[in-house]
Design an enzyme around this catalytic site. Structure first.
Site, PDB file in Angstrom:
ATOM      1  N   TYR A   1       0.844  -1.203   0.000  1.00 41.00           N
ATOM      2  CA  TYR A   1       0.000   0.000   0.000  1.00 41.00           C
ATOM      3  C   TYR A   1       0.879   1.253   0.000  1.00 41.00           C
ATOM      4  CZ  TYR A   1      -3.796   3.131   1.606  1.00 41.00           C
ATOM      5  OH  TYR A   1      -4.719   4.133   1.724  1.00 41.00           O
TER       6      TYR A   1
ATOM      7  N   LYS B   1       1.618   4.628  -2.765  1.00 40.07           N
ATOM      8  CA  LYS B   1       1.195   5.893  -2.161  1.00 40.07           C
ATOM      9  C   LYS B   1       2.377   6.864  -2.088  1.00 40.07           C
ATOM     10  CE  LYS B   1      -3.241   5.514  -1.000  1.00 40.07           C
ATOM     11  NZ  LYS B   1      -4.273   6.462  -1.455  1.00 40.07           N
TER      12      LYS B   1
END
Ligand SMILES: [Zn+2]
Length: 688
Positions: free
Chosen positions: A586, A590
């Site tokens: 993740y 990001k």
């Protein structure tokens, strides 16, 4: 043909709900009839039309007095209730007929003084017309076919042919005292008529009962439909109930056109940052059939079918011919400048006749005809643009029927000007200041999720028109239900090839352009890097980085075509700067999105496009659902509340707090390349 929707059972039910006195029953029945009329778009549009009933009511001393209950100004017939029909002492109104003239101000002063309830809304501007006629139940519409009839060069002959002695014709007067007197005079010379046709204006029908008054509106209107149908040899193509998908050409044209209109608006208001208008494109078969007429350009110079329309869409449309549309923004700017110059000249020609010192309204068109392509309603928000587009379509119908059956001859420029600049008409539009984001189009990806929907709602509450994009049909439908009318959306997988262009194109087709992209959608996959599946990491990059990039790219294209700046807001994450164990899949994309934000801010800044983002953490959402919260809290040996408030200020951070941060960034006019942290405080994730 218009259906007669009177239902005895429903009418009785409405009357039974009223207090058991005959006056209250009659009022309830007239409210029921009025709602039926208002619900039929072929009869009434946008606050147009009105109705009344004459009753005996008790005054404060218990004495019987004759009253007129008439529609209050500014309410819609479809939503009518008794509170929207103020009661006025009839004798006081009838007395006014003795006067030779009465100014609008004196008329309203007397009307307000005659009201039984001083708190009730202002009665309709056509109150005196209702009062001066003796009938108990009176209804009035501006149905499009009635306008086509009332705008024929020899309307009186057509009315006689259709109705014989059942109908009389009233010459044109501005609504108010003079029209009321003229109508009463015509009626008294023809006391057996069932109604009146007001030239260049509309239709009145009378009844001894609410039902008769309603049924005459339907019957008269259908007689006119039948006459036009026979005379023309068929009916024009019908309006579309659903929006057809617009052609690619429109998606290219709309941002250029919106930008050019925005330039004219900015020049008029002397405000470079004034919002561009919202554009509502209609491309149905009715519009295309009309635009294919050989006399299309000539008809564009005739004017609107009823003066009531002039306040919303001005007297004349802007016509864009195919070469203008193909030649890019320069040609559009020239066409708009010509329109503005013509409108300004018209204003100068007509203002001198007025005693009041008139201020020119924004000289932009309310309706644009795109040669061979469609019709555009122009408005300060999506609702106003839709009203303008609807009126534009109805005018096309009135023009077609009229011109094919004798001639379309609406009021002359001077009369229409007087209506557009009439204080009472302007009051219908309301003088409320526009909310902060009125006229701004905001596209939100992942708009069905917790943060996405909270953000969409925050912008919508400030007047923006939101276009929601979500993977799930059900989530999209729920979001649009929460947001209410004036917003739209599309369900699609934003990681699919071409998805960004499709979604942004759909928002452009719907609202005419884009002002703010809120690139929000994201999802977390967990696992430690050392044994993370490569495909999973790529999948995460598709959603958490590439979708942000493709949407930003497609949005920037629209921003540059419009030429009025724009904004991109990214939902980044604290993971971008503060890795959490097992959240590499993740955090990595990001972190790339965090860099993308700065890169875009650097490159798009000189074009006036600002790029900002939010780093949020620990928000209850699809990413962090209740089961996950329970598991994480348990793993740390604390309760859920303590886990959710595990930050410096010891308070749970909610989706609405993230939404407010996005709004704050959108409002911060000189801020770009900035990331705002919304996590309740976490020194490890704090930016330098
Ligand atoms: Zn009217």
């Amino acid at each position: 043909m218009i259906a007669n929707r009177w239902d005895d059972e429903a009418a009785t039910k409405a009357a039974d709900a009223a207090p058991d006195v005959s006056a209250a029953r009659d009022l309830a029945l007239q409210v029921y009839a009025t709602r039926l009329i208002g619900a039929d778009r072929a009869l009434v549009q946008y606050g147009g039309g009105n109705s009344s009933v004459k009753l005996v009511q008790k005054d404060i001393f218990g004495r019987d007095i004759n009253v007129l209950r008439v529609k209050g100004s500014g309410c819609d017939l479809a939503d009518m209730d008794t509170a929207h029909m103020p009661a006025l002492r009839l004798e006081r109104l009838l007395e006014l007929r003795r006067l030779d003239a009465l100014s609008d101000a004196d008329m309203y002063n007397t009307l307000r003084g005659a009201m039984l309830d001083a708190r009730a809304p202002d009665p309709s501007v056509e109150t005196l017309l209702h009062a001066f006629l003796p009938h108990r139940f009176i209804n009035h519409t501006h149905a499009t076919v009635m306008l086509a009839l009332a705008d024929l060069p020899d309307a009186a002959a057509a009315v006689a042919e259709i109705f014989g002695p059942r109908m009389a014709v009233v010459p044109f007067f501005k609504p108010g005292f003079a029209l009321g007197k003229a109508a009463a005079k015509v009626f008294e010379a023809n006391p057996d008529v069932e109604g009146l046709i007001l030239l260049n204006h509309g239709h009145f029908a009378f009844g001894a009962s609410a039902r008769q008054g309603y049924e005459r509106i339907i019957e008269h209107t259908n007689m006119v439909i039948d006459w036009f149908q026979k005379r023309r040899g068929g009916w024009p193509a019908a309006r579309c109930e659903k929006r057809p998908a617009p052609p690619q050409q429109a998606q290219e044209l709309l941002p250029l056109l919106r930008g050019a209109l925005g330039d004219a608006q900015a020049e008029f208001s002397a405000d470079r940052d004034a919002p561009m208008p919202i554009l509502d494109l209609r491309t149905g078969p009715n519009v295309r059939e009309f635009l294919a007429r050989s006399d299309m350009v000539e008809l564009a110079g005739r004017g609107v079918a009823t003066p009531d329309h002039a306040i919303r869409i001005k007297n004349l449309p802007l016509v864009l011919r195919s070469p203008d549309m193909a030649a890019g923004k320069g040609a559009l700017t020239v066409a708009i400048s010509t329109y503005v110059a013509d409108y300004t000249a018209c204003f100068q020609r007509n203002r001198a006749r007025h005693e009041r010192d008139l201020q020119m309204l924004a000289p932009l068109p309310g309706v644009i005809w795109l040669d061979g392509l469609g019709l555009i309603g122009v408005g300060r928000d999506a609702t106003a643009a839709a009203i303008a587009a609807d009126m534009g379509e109805e005018n096309m119908l009135a023009m077609t029927l009229g011109e094919d059956c004798g001639g379309f001859r609406p009021l002359a420029e001077a009369d229409l000007f007087d209506m557009e600049y009439w204080a009472l008409e302007q009051a219908k539009l309301g003088a409320k200041p526009a909310p902060k984001f009125a006229g701004r189009v905001v596209l939100v990806t992942g708009g069905g999720g917790a943060i996405g929907l909270a953000s969409a709602a925050a912008f919508a509450a400030r007047g923006a028109n939101v276009f929601v994009v979500d993977l799930q049909e059900a989530a999209l439908a729920r979001a649009l239900e929460v947001l209410g009318p004036g917003h739209d959306g599309l369900a699609l997988d934003i990681t699919a090839p071409g998805a960004a262009a499709r979604a942004i194109g759909a928002a452009v087709a719907r609202f005419g352009g884009l002002d703010i992209l809120l690139s929000n959608a994201g999802a977390a996959w967990t696992g430690e890097m050392a044994d993370l599946d490569d495909q999973l990491l790529r999948k995460s990059f598709e959603l958490n980085f590439f979708a942000h990039q493709t949407f930003a790219k497609a949005a920037a294209r629209v921003f540059l075509a419009q030429g009025h700046g724009g904004q991109i807001l990214f939902n980044v994450s604290k993971q971008a700067v503060n890795p959490g164990k097992g959240f590499g899949a993740y955090g990595l994309p990001k972190a790339a999105t965090f860099f993308l934000l700065r890169q875009l801010a650097l490159e798009l800044g000189p074009k006036g496009v600002r790029v900002n983002g939010v780093n949020a953490d620990r928000i209850r959402s699809g990413l962090l659902d209740d089961a996950f919260i329970r598991e994480r809290a348990k793993a740390r040996g604390i309760d859920e509340g303590t886990y959710m408030a595990g930050n410096l200020i010891r308070r749970e951070v909610e989706a609405r707090h993230v939404a407010e941060a996005f709004v704050a960034l959108a409002e911060a006019e000189r801020t770009t390349a900035h990331v705002m942290t919304v996590d309740g405080g976490n020194i490890e994730a704090a930016l330098r």
